[in-house]
Every structure is written in structure tokens, then in C-alpha cells.
Design an enzyme around this catalytic site. Structure first.
Site, PDB file in Angstrom:
ATOM      1  N   ASP A  33      34.265  -0.119 -15.105  1.00 29.15           N
ATOM      2  CA  ASP A  33      32.962  -0.191 -15.757  1.00 29.15           C
ATOM      3  C   ASP A  33      32.178   1.062 -15.390  1.00 29.15           C
ATOM      4  O   ASP A  33      32.482   1.733 -14.391  1.00 29.15           O
ATOM      5  CB  ASP A  33      32.199  -1.448 -15.310  1.00 29.15           C
ATOM      6  CG  ASP A  33      31.133  -1.864 -16.309  1.00 29.15           C
ATOM      7  OD1 ASP A  33      31.400  -2.766 -17.119  1.00 29.15           O
ATOM      8  OD2 ASP A  33      30.045  -1.255 -16.307  1.00 29.15           O
ATOM      9  N   LYS A  38      27.278  -2.762 -10.651  1.00 28.17           N
ATOM     10  CA  LYS A  38      28.060  -3.897 -11.145  1.00 28.17           C
ATOM     11  C   LYS A  38      29.470  -3.875 -10.573  1.00 28.17           C
ATOM     12  O   LYS A  38      30.017  -4.920 -10.170  1.00 28.17           O
ATOM     13  CB  LYS A  38      28.105  -3.869 -12.672  1.00 28.17           C
ATOM     14  CG  LYS A  38      28.786  -5.077 -13.294  1.00 28.17           C
ATOM     15  CD  LYS A  38      28.738  -4.988 -14.817  1.00 28.17           C
ATOM     16  CE  LYS A  38      29.315  -6.237 -15.469  1.00 28.17           C
ATOM     17  NZ  LYS A  38      29.308  -6.138 -16.953  1.00 28.17           N
ATOM     18  N   ARG A 153      34.993 -18.189 -26.974  1.00 25.66           N
ATOM     19  CA  ARG A 153      33.653 -18.731 -27.172  1.00 25.66           C
ATOM     20  C   ARG A 153      32.881 -18.636 -25.864  1.00 25.66           C
ATOM     21  O   ARG A 153      33.389 -19.024 -24.807  1.00 25.66           O
ATOM     22  CB  ARG A 153      33.725 -20.194 -27.611  1.00 25.66           C
ATOM     23  CG  ARG A 153      34.433 -20.444 -28.926  1.00 25.66           C
ATOM     24  CD  ARG A 153      34.716 -21.927 -29.101  1.00 25.66           C
ATOM     25  NE  ARG A 153      35.622 -22.409 -28.048  1.00 25.66           N
ATOM     26  CZ  ARG A 153      35.872 -23.698 -27.805  1.00 25.66           C
ATOM     27  NH1 ARG A 153      35.263 -24.629 -28.530  1.00 25.66           N
ATOM     28  NH2 ARG A 153      36.710 -24.046 -26.846  1.00 25.66           N
ATOM     29  N   GLU A 154      31.661 -18.119 -25.940  1.00 27.98           N
ATOM     30  CA  GLU A 154      30.836 -18.104 -24.735  1.00 27.98           C
ATOM     31  C   GLU A 154      30.605 -19.533 -24.262  1.00 27.98           C
ATOM     32  O   GLU A 154      30.344 -20.431 -25.051  1.00 27.98           O
ATOM     33  CB  GLU A 154      29.504 -17.408 -25.012  1.00 27.98           C
ATOM     34  CG  GLU A 154      29.651 -15.910 -25.202  1.00 27.98           C
ATOM     35  CD  GLU A 154      28.303 -15.211 -25.258  1.00 27.98           C
ATOM     36  OE1 GLU A 154      27.401 -15.589 -24.481  1.00 27.98           O
ATOM     37  OE2 GLU A 154      28.155 -14.308 -26.092  1.00 27.98           O
ATOM     38  N   PHE A 248      32.500 -27.366 -36.010  1.00 27.55           N
ATOM     39  CA  PHE A 248      31.502 -26.578 -36.738  1.00 27.55           C
ATOM     40  C   PHE A 248      30.884 -27.356 -37.897  1.00 27.55           C
ATOM     41  O   PHE A 248      30.561 -26.791 -38.939  1.00 27.55           O
ATOM     42  CB  PHE A 248      32.109 -25.260 -37.235  1.00 27.55           C
ATOM     43  CG  PHE A 248      32.210 -24.209 -36.154  1.00 27.55           C
ATOM     44  CD1 PHE A 248      31.391 -23.106 -36.152  1.00 27.55           C
ATOM     45  CD2 PHE A 248      33.103 -24.346 -35.113  1.00 27.55           C
ATOM     46  CE1 PHE A 248      31.455 -22.155 -35.157  1.00 27.55           C
ATOM     47  CE2 PHE A 248      33.188 -23.407 -34.107  1.00 27.55           C
ATOM     48  CZ  PHE A 248      32.364 -22.309 -34.127  1.00 27.55           C
ATOM     49  N   GLY A 252      22.116 -27.252 -37.230  1.00 27.24           N
ATOM     50  CA  GLY A 252      21.275 -26.676 -36.185  1.00 27.24           C
ATOM     51  C   GLY A 252      20.254 -25.722 -36.768  1.00 27.24           C
ATOM     52  O   GLY A 252      20.087 -25.634 -37.992  1.00 27.24           O
ATOM     53  N   CYS A 259      28.417 -12.519 -31.662  1.00 28.26           N
ATOM     54  CA  CYS A 259      29.535 -12.262 -32.573  1.00 28.26           C
ATOM     55  C   CYS A 259      29.209 -12.482 -34.047  1.00 28.26           C
ATOM     56  O   CYS A 259      29.340 -11.562 -34.852  1.00 28.26           O
ATOM     57  CB  CYS A 259      30.735 -13.137 -32.182  1.00 28.26           C
ATOM     58  SG  CYS A 259      31.491 -12.677 -30.616  1.00 28.26           S
ATOM     59  N   LYS A 324      23.228 -20.782 -27.169  1.00 27.21           N
ATOM     60  CA  LYS A 324      23.995 -22.010 -27.129  1.00 27.21           C
ATOM     61  C   LYS A 324      23.974 -22.534 -25.701  1.00 27.21           C
ATOM     62  O   LYS A 324      23.659 -21.793 -24.762  1.00 27.21           O
ATOM     63  CB  LYS A 324      25.437 -21.796 -27.599  1.00 27.21           C
ATOM     64  CG  LYS A 324      26.262 -20.894 -26.690  1.00 27.21           C
ATOM     65  CD  LYS A 324      27.668 -20.670 -27.212  1.00 27.21           C
ATOM     66  CE  LYS A 324      28.520 -21.919 -27.121  1.00 27.21           C
ATOM     67  NZ  LYS A 324      29.949 -21.642 -27.434  1.00 27.21           N
ATOM     68  N   ARG A 331      21.255 -13.049 -26.744  1.00 24.55           N
ATOM     69  CA  ARG A 331      21.485 -12.136 -27.861  1.00 24.55           C
ATOM     70  C   ARG A 331      21.532 -12.889 -29.189  1.00 24.55           C
ATOM     71  O   ARG A 331      22.308 -13.818 -29.361  1.00 24.55           O
ATOM     72  CB  ARG A 331      22.793 -11.367 -27.658  1.00 24.55           C
ATOM     73  CG  ARG A 331      22.738 -10.332 -26.553  1.00 24.55           C
ATOM     74  CD  ARG A 331      24.076  -9.683 -26.331  1.00 24.55           C
ATOM     75  NE  ARG A 331      25.063 -10.623 -25.783  1.00 24.55           N
ATOM     76  CZ  ARG A 331      26.330 -10.305 -25.556  1.00 24.55           C
ATOM     77  NH1 ARG A 331      26.785  -9.095 -25.867  1.00 24.55           N
ATOM     78  NH2 ARG A 331      27.149 -11.208 -25.027  1.00 24.55           N
TER      79      ARG A 331
END
Length: 440
Positions: A33, A38, A153-154, A248, A252, A259, A324, A331
Site C-alpha cells: 500500500d 496503514k 459483498r461488503e 435482492f 429500500g 460498486c 448497508k 460511500r
């Protein structure tokens, strides 16, 4: 399985998950990185990302000597990796096209340092043609380039990596694609070996389809509101059809995150460049934009009793600010998009989110007073607005909340709460595509 020496460039959600999971599969992984602080924190096993299981995997990899962290891509490549993953950001650029400047910068940095026979893997979400562009920038006949899109998926990235629906690898050289696919052999997932353009398009096509499915169910929920139907029953009836499935189909306040917004915009750019008018994607984006405004209209009607009533100086409690549940990522959060519209309408906003502290920093939080106490956030509010599907909200003391608010109204944009529980506590519960349930 052969143990491979792997370099992972970038330690965001995709890069750190990729590195830690590949190390857990037995490979020797070095992650790079550009942020020195970090890198130092990661070297000590300190993970800033809120992602279940990720910190444990990082700690295990470090302890086993299979996972290390260095500053800069060049440092990682000097360890002569057999495979190098590019997991750097590809943000939305001008006009919605993906910005590949970081990808290209890394390639320029390492092109002369890569060992012969190394395979460069585009793991970041990139436009069709990026593998070819990477080959041109490398200008190395002894280094292959393949595309290996991620489908993480986060909030469940580690699980998704270790339990994939499929592995997709595309490249000009079949043997290079097979070498990359072999890295995942322990996972036993179906593998799609194809050309690079097809692999690159898979990610965009999949995400755009999911965005369309979400926009579709939000539109159906609005129709339920108008016709007096129940969206839960409608989607249950739909979901048993194996061609559709249950995933899905939850309405909501709109889709967002890191993404779907950029990938749908990028897909439009790809279509435009190919002289194709992709009307379905345009309608998907337009429907999503409208959905956020529709949430404001629901709040306006609930609070003022009028479709054109004023929200000026109305105190509203926002439950959920992240895009979520299970993540601290803000973001392109639909919750914050709705919050911005409510603020434009003059409302005073106090927010609570289990993943955020009052001192949390983000530009879109500037118009929201963040509290670390849901009951304090709800004090004197004229409505509670549920915007993120945190399961913790179900276990709150809604009787206590009813005693704290000025008006016992809850607008549940996720249909998260049990309407009967809210009603017994004295709330008027208003959901999406659901019959109204006034307080007794």
C-alpha cells in the site's frame, strides 16, 4: 495444491480480503500500500475495515508467516511474485467512466521489476479492454495479464471469498488463466475460463443486473402502496420461482455503496462507446434517483399530513447512516442521500448508527448531528426514519422511544421492524409497499 508467491497491490476491501484469504489457503502473500501508517498498522495486525472475520484472518496470516505488508508496489515485486494482483481503486471519473489512473500508475511502477513468467491479475473492477491496455503498458512478452473480477459483498467479503458462487478468469494466454484459477482450487467453486473482455464484462453485467432487480422491486413496492397490496407477500410469491430467486427482492431507500453506482454509470459509458443505447440501465438509475425522493415524500406526508407540507425546522431522527448493515462504509450511502434531501427541505437531522461515533468524519455527515445513543437521537423528534437495515434496531426499547419522541411516527424505509411491535409501543408505522398500521 502448489504454494504460490503472491503480491497484492492495494489493501482496501478487495485487496486486504484477497491477501488475507489467499494466505489462509496456504499461499505466501505480500500486500503493498502507499500509506505508510496503514502498512505499519496492518503489520501489527490492526485492521481499520469493519468486516467480519477479516481481522482474525490477517492475524492468523501474520502469525503463520504467510502474510506480510510493505510500502509501495515496487517493494512487493522485489520479492519476485509468481502472481501479482492489482486491487487498487477505480473510482468513477468524468462522465461516469472508471478512472484507471491508479492502475496505470502501478503498472508503470513495476513493469521493469516483474520477474519473467509473472502473471498480472486485474482484480479491480475495470472497463472492457483494460487487460489489453495493461499488456500495452507492460510491454513484456514474458509477463501475462488476466482479468479475475471479484464478487465480494461488503459485510460478508471474507465469507464470499471463501465460499464463491464462481471463479471467473479471462486472458489471452490459457496457461496463465489456469494458473490463476488454480489459486482457488481448495474452494471447489465452478470456474469460468474465458477471454479477458468477457471476464471484464461479467462483473459489470452482474452488478447492473442486481441494480435493476433492486430498482424493479422498489417500483413494485410503490405500486403496492397505490393498490393496497403487500410487498412482502408479492416478493415471497415471486421468489419461489427458481428463475427469480429470493435475493435482492427487499425494497429500500435506493441502492448505493462503492460498486453499484459506479458500475452502472460505467456500463452506460461502455454502451455509449459501442454506439448502443442501454435504456434498461438508464431507467434503473433514474428509478433509483426517484426512490430517494419518494422517501422524502413519505416522510413529508407522515410528519405534516400533506404531500406539500413544510419540513422546515422539523426535527427528524435518522436510524442508520451507512450504506448497508454490517459495515461502516458511507460511500454513496442511500441513507445519506435521503438525509441530504431532507436537509434541503429544511429538516433538522439527528442520526444514530451502530458503526459510527459522534466524531465520525465524512463530507455527507456535515448536515447530520451524529449521536451514539438512539434514545438521545430520538428525543423530541417528530419522526424516526429507519434508513439502514441494522438488526439491532429491532431490539431497541420502542416503548421508551415512543416516550422520547414528540410524535410517535416511524417511517421504516427498509421494512425492518415488526409493525405489531411498533404499534404496541404506540407508534404509527409506515413502511414501503405495506398497508398502513396506525397506533392504537
Amino acid at each position: 495444491m502448489f504454494v504460490r508467491r503472491i503480491a497484492v497491490i492495494g489493501t482496501g476491501y478487495v485487496g486486504l480480503t484477497t491477501g488475507a484469504c489467499l494466505a489462509s489457503l496456504g499461499h505466501d502473500v505480500i500486500c503493498a500500500d502507499v500509506d505508510a501508517d496503514k502498512v505499519a498498522r496492518l503489520g501489527r495486525g490492526e485492521v481499520d475495515i469493519l468486516e467480519p472475520g477479516l481481522a482474525d484472518l490477517v492475524a492468523e496470516g501474520i502469525a503463520a508467516g504467510r502474510l506480510t505488508f510493505v510500502l509501495g508496489a515496487a517493494s512487493a515485486v522485489r520479492h519476485e511474485p509468481e502472481v501479482m494482483f492489482l486491487c487498487v481503486p477505480t473510482p468513477m471519473g468524468v462522465g461516469g467512466v472508471a478512472d484507471l489512473s491508479i492502475v496505470e500508475s502501478v503498472v508503470e511502477e513495476v513493469r521493469a521489476l516483474l520477474p519473467p513468467g509473472c502473471v498480472v491479475v486485474n482484480k479491480s473492477t475495470v472497463p472492457v479492454g483494460t487487460a489489453d491496455r495493461t499488456e500495452e503498458l507492460l510491454d513484456r512478452e514474458d509477463v501475462a495479464v488476466v482479468s479475475n473480477p471479484e464478487f465480494l459483498r461488503e459485510g460478508s467479503a471474507v465469507f464470499d471469498f471463501l465460499n464463491p458462487d464462481r471463479i471467473v478468469v479471462g486472458g489471452r494466454q490459457q496457461d496463465a488463466a489456469e494458473r490463476v484459477a488454480a489459486l482457488y482450487a481448495k474452494l471447489g467453486a465452478p470456474t469460468v475460463l474465458t477471454d479477458a473482455p468477457s471476464a471484464e464484462l461479467v462483473k459489470y453485467a452482474a452488478n447492473c443486473f442486481l441494480a435493476m432487480k433492486l430498482s424493479y422491486v422498489n417500483a413494485v413496492a410503490e405500486l403496492c402502496d397505490r393498490l393496497g397490496a403487500n410487498i412482502s407477500d408479492v416478493t415471497e410469491g415471486m421468489g419461489y420461482d427458481k428463475r427469480i430467486g429470493q435475493a435482492f427482492l427487499q425494497p429500500g431507500p435506493g441502492w448505493g455503496g462503492s460498486c453499484l453506482p459506479k458500475d452502472t454509470s460505467a456500463m452506460l459509458q461502455l454502451a455509449d462507446a459501442a454506439d448502443f443505447e442501454f435504456r434498461l440501465i438508464r431507467a434503473t438509475i433514474d428509478t433509483n434517483t426517484r426512490q430517494r425522493q419518494r422517501m422524502v415524500e413519505k416522510v413529508r406526508l407522515a410528519v405534516t399530513g400533506k404531500r406539500n407540507g413544510s419540513l422546515s425546522r422539523r426535527r427528524l431522527a435518522l436510524f442508520g447512516l451507512t450504506f448497508k448493515a454490517g459495515t461502516d462504509d458511507l460511500r454513496d450511502s442511500p441513507a445519506l442521500a435521503v438525509a441530504a434531501l431532507l436537509r434541503q427541505a429544511g429538516a433538522d437531522l439527528v442520526g444514530y448508527d451502530p458503526a459510527l461515533r459522534p466524531d465520525s468524519q465524512h463530507p455527507d455527515l456535515s448536515h447530520v448531528t451524529v449521536s451514539d445513543d438512539p434514545y438521545q437521537a430520538a428525543k423530541d423528534a417528530e419522526a424516526v426514519i429507519v434508513l439502514t437495515e441494522w438488526p439491532e434496531f429491532r431490539s431497541l426499547d420502542w416503548q421508551r422511544l415512543a416516550e422520547s419522541v414528540r410524535s410517535p411516527i416511524v417511517v421504516d424505509t427498509r421494512n425492518l421492524l415488526d409493525p405489531a411491535v411498533a404499534r404496541r409501543a404506540g407508534f404509527e408505522w409506515i413502511g414501503l409497499g405495506k398497508p398502513l398500521t396506525p397506533a392504537p
